[in-house]
Design a protein around this motif. Structure first.
Motif, PDB file in Angstrom:
ATOM      1  N   VAL A 150      87.835  90.105  36.742  1.00  0.00           N
ATOM      2  CA  VAL A 150      88.615  90.329  35.521  1.00  0.00           C
ATOM      3  C   VAL A 150      88.940  91.816  35.391  1.00  0.00           C
ATOM      4  N   ASP A 151      90.208  92.126  35.332  1.00  0.00           N
ATOM      5  CA  ASP A 151      90.671  93.511  35.178  1.00  0.00           C
ATOM      6  C   ASP A 151      90.200  94.047  33.827  1.00  0.00           C
ATOM      7  N   GLU A 152      89.534  95.207  33.836  1.00  0.00           N
ATOM      8  CA  GLU A 152      89.033  95.797  32.596  1.00  0.00           C
ATOM      9  C   GLU A 152      90.154  96.141  31.621  1.00  0.00           C
ATOM     10  N   THR A 153      91.358  96.242  32.114  1.00  0.00           N
ATOM     11  CA  THR A 153      92.492  96.456  31.219  1.00  0.00           C
ATOM     12  C   THR A 153      92.575  95.330  30.196  1.00  0.00           C
ATOM     13  N   TYR A 154      92.264  94.105  30.651  1.00  0.00           N
ATOM     14  CA  TYR A 154      92.379  92.930  29.793  1.00  0.00           C
ATOM     15  C   TYR A 154      91.077  92.587  29.069  1.00  0.00           C
ATOM     16  N   TRP A 155      89.943  92.955  29.670  1.00  0.00           N
ATOM     17  CA  TRP A 155      88.649  92.568  29.089  1.00  0.00           C
ATOM     18  C   TRP A 155      87.613  93.600  29.505  1.00  0.00           C
ATOM     19  N   ALA A 156      87.325  94.526  28.609  1.00  0.00           N
ATOM     20  CA  ALA A 156      86.435  95.646  28.930  1.00  0.00           C
ATOM     21  C   ALA A 156      84.997  95.399  28.489  1.00  0.00           C
ATOM     22  N   HIS A 157      84.684  94.185  28.019  1.00  0.00           N
ATOM     23  CA  HIS A 157      83.370  93.879  27.474  1.00  0.00           C
ATOM     24  C   HIS A 157      82.449  93.303  28.551  1.00  0.00           C
ATOM     25  N   ASN A 158      81.145  93.459  28.324  1.00  0.00           N
ATOM     26  CA  ASN A 158      80.136  92.906  29.223  1.00  0.00           C
ATOM     27  C   ASN A 158      79.726  91.527  28.707  1.00  0.00           C
ATOM     28  N   THR A 159      80.310  90.494  29.283  1.00  0.00           N
ATOM     29  CA  THR A 159      80.033  89.120  28.859  1.00  0.00           C
ATOM     30  C   THR A 159      79.895  88.240  30.091  1.00  0.00           C
ATOM     31  N   SER A 160      79.420  87.021  29.870  1.00  0.00           N
ATOM     32  CA  SER A 160      79.427  86.018  30.933  1.00  0.00           C
ATOM     33  C   SER A 160      80.209  84.809  30.458  1.00  0.00           C
ATOM     34  N   LEU A 161      80.794  84.085  31.418  1.00  0.00           N
ATOM     35  CA  LEU A 161      81.587  82.897  31.105  1.00  0.00           C
ATOM     36  C   LEU A 161      81.282  81.820  32.132  1.00  0.00           C
ATOM     37  N   THR A 162      80.848  80.660  31.652  1.00  0.00           N
ATOM     38  CA  THR A 162      80.573  79.526  32.533  1.00  0.00           C
ATOM     39  C   THR A 162      81.242  78.281  31.970  1.00  0.00           C
ATOM     40  N   VAL A 163      81.526  77.337  32.848  1.00  0.00           N
ATOM     41  CA  VAL A 163      82.029  76.037  32.422  1.00  0.00           C
ATOM     42  C   VAL A 163      81.230  74.954  33.144  1.00  0.00           C
ATOM     43  N   GLU A 164      80.891  73.923  32.399  1.00  0.00           N
ATOM     44  CA  GLU A 164      80.169  72.790  32.968  1.00  0.00           C
ATOM     45  C   GLU A 164      80.976  71.521  32.742  1.00  0.00           C
ATOM     46  N   TYR A 165      81.154  70.753  33.816  1.00  0.00           N
ATOM     47  CA  TYR A 165      81.787  69.443  33.747  1.00  0.00           C
ATOM     48  C   TYR A 165      80.720  68.378  33.936  1.00  0.00           C
ATOM     49  N   VAL A 166      80.658  67.449  32.997  1.00  0.00           N
ATOM     50  CA  VAL A 166      79.729  66.329  33.089  1.00  0.00           C
ATOM     51  C   VAL A 166      80.562  65.066  33.248  1.00  0.00           C
ATOM     52  N   LEU A 167      80.495  64.464  34.427  1.00  0.00           N
ATOM     53  CA  LEU A 167      81.345  63.333  34.755  1.00  0.00           C
ATOM     54  C   LEU A 167      80.514  62.066  34.862  1.00  0.00           C
ATOM     55  N   SER A 168      80.989  60.998  34.231  1.00  0.00           N
ATOM     56  CA  SER A 168      80.312  59.711  34.324  1.00  0.00           C
ATOM     57  C   SER A 168      81.362  58.606  34.379  1.00  0.00           C
ATOM     58  N   ALA A 169      80.900  57.365  34.410  1.00  0.00           N
ATOM     59  CA  ALA A 169      81.828  56.230  34.400  1.00  0.00           C
ATOM     60  C   ALA A 169      82.417  55.995  33.021  1.00  0.00           C
ATOM     61  N   LYS A 170      81.831  56.620  32.006  1.00  0.00           N
ATOM     62  CA  LYS A 170      82.262  56.405  30.627  1.00  0.00           C
ATOM     63  C   LYS A 170      83.177  57.505  30.125  1.00  0.00           C
ATOM     64  N   GLN A 171      82.860  58.773  30.455  1.00  0.00           N
ATOM     65  CA  GLN A 171      83.578  59.880  29.830  1.00  0.00           C
ATOM     66  C   GLN A 171      83.454  61.146  30.657  1.00  0.00           C
ATOM     67  N   LEU A 172      84.306  62.112  30.294  1.00  0.00           N
ATOM     68  CA  LEU A 172      84.253  63.467  30.836  1.00  0.00           C
ATOM     69  C   LEU A 172      83.896  64.415  29.707  1.00  0.00           C
ATOM     70  N   GLU A 173      82.907  65.255  29.944  1.00  0.00           N
ATOM     71  CA  GLU A 173      82.519  66.279  28.974  1.00  0.00           C
ATOM     72  C   GLU A 173      82.726  67.648  29.611  1.00  0.00           C
ATOM     73  N   VAL A 174      83.340  68.560  28.858  1.00  0.00           N
ATOM     74  CA  VAL A 174      83.585  69.919  29.329  1.00  0.00           C
ATOM     75  C   VAL A 174      82.938  70.890  28.352  1.00  0.00           C
ATOM     76  N   ARG A 175      82.165  71.854  28.862  1.00  0.00           N
ATOM     77  CA  ARG A 175      81.484  72.840  28.024  1.00  0.00           C
ATOM     78  C   ARG A 175      81.771  74.236  28.552  1.00  0.00           C
ATOM     79  N   LEU A 176      82.469  75.031  27.741  1.00  0.00           N
ATOM     80  CA  LEU A 176      82.824  76.398  28.106  1.00  0.00           C
ATOM     81  C   LEU A 176      81.945  77.349  27.292  1.00  0.00           C
TER      82      LEU A 176
END
Length: 284
Positions: free
Chosen positions: A116-142
């Protein structure tokens, strides 16, 4: 390369890597570019995710369809020269963990902040995404975590594209009573179930946690967590002709209903604080 019994790494002819899920539970595809899911079909059911037939999956170019991750801002930035919808959807993410059981498959990806270019985001953070896939549904967690010593603010969205065989025979229920802004005007109160007959670009605040998309092919339930705002979009006839990687008539077969943190629902993180934006989608 095989990551689990049902998850392997493959790539497109254009060179983009993706995680391919081929399981008795479902089939799915998640690209490392943008950590973007572009396919999810639960076993025995129709696909729940739409991608343009014009998409050519080019390096460094956002994918038209699936679930683009808009971060750390949604829409056009105050600086119009900055990328629309932020930088996460074209950055190269890292596959972090794959866990598979008889009931579900969990796939986690993280965004290396060196991407990530510091021009756009100069903060110290973390970003993760989790996909939980099953036969019933899809869950997304950002999940955002503030690792800095000052407060951080951001807007974001899970820009989900849904399929329909006929947009004119499709309706969205569950937004009644919410306030919306459209084309810079408003706020207005949503009175009725939404039907489509023109370009739609509504940004909602105070929305309930569950909506239903009724299509000729069945009803899709869309739930949100830690999100009081959402976006409803269909480009209709004229804008479809101006969009990249989008056929002129494809507005007829898709719509977006996006879990979001926008407007007054923006995320403010104190030092060491985390926030998880979630969406769950399934056939009713």
């Amino acid at each position: 390369m095989q990551l689990s019994p049902s998850v392997s790494i493959s790539h497109t002819d254009s060179g983009l890597e993706y995680l391919n899920v081929d399981s008795p539970l479902c089939t799915a595809r998640i690209f490392l570019q943008g950590a973007q899911l572009t396919q999810y079909t639960p076993a025995g059911k129709k696909p729940l995710i739409w991608v343009s037939k014009e998409e050519d999956f080019q390096v460094g170019k956002s994918i038209r369809g699936g679930i683009p991750i808009c971060w750390p801002w949604f829409g056009v930035h105050q600086n119009p020269k900055w990328p629309t919808h932020g930088v996460a959807r074209t950055a190269l993410w890292r596959a972090q963990e794959v866990k598979e059981s008889e009931q579900e498959i969990r796939i986690s990806l993280s965004l290396p902040m060196l991407q990530v270019d510091e021009t756009y985001w100069a903060h110290n953070t973390s970003l993760t995404v989790e996909y939980v896939l099953s036969a019933k549904q899809l869950e997304v967690r950002l999940t955002n975590t503030n690792l800095d010593d000052h407060d951080v603010q951001l807007t974001q969205a899970l820009h989900t594209y849904f399929p329909t065989s006929d947009i004119t025979q499709t309706e969205v229920d569950g937004l009644q009573g919410a306030q919306y802004i459209e084309f810079g005007k408003g706020p207005f109160e949503q009175q009725d179930i939404i039907r489509f007959g023109r370009e739609t670009d509504m940004v909602y605040s105070g929305a309930s946690a569950l909506q239903r998309i009724r299509t000729p092919d069945g009803t899709i339930e869309v739930a949100r967590e830690n999100s009081k705002s959402c976006v409803l979009w269909n480009p209709w006839v004229d804008k479809s002709k101006r969009l990249s990687n989008f056929a002129d008539d494809e507005y007829h077969t898709m719509l977006c209903l996006e879990a979001a943190n926008v407007l007054d629902d923006l995320v403010t993180l104190a030092p060491n604080q985390s926030h998880t934006l979630g969406t769950i989608i399934r056939w009713s």
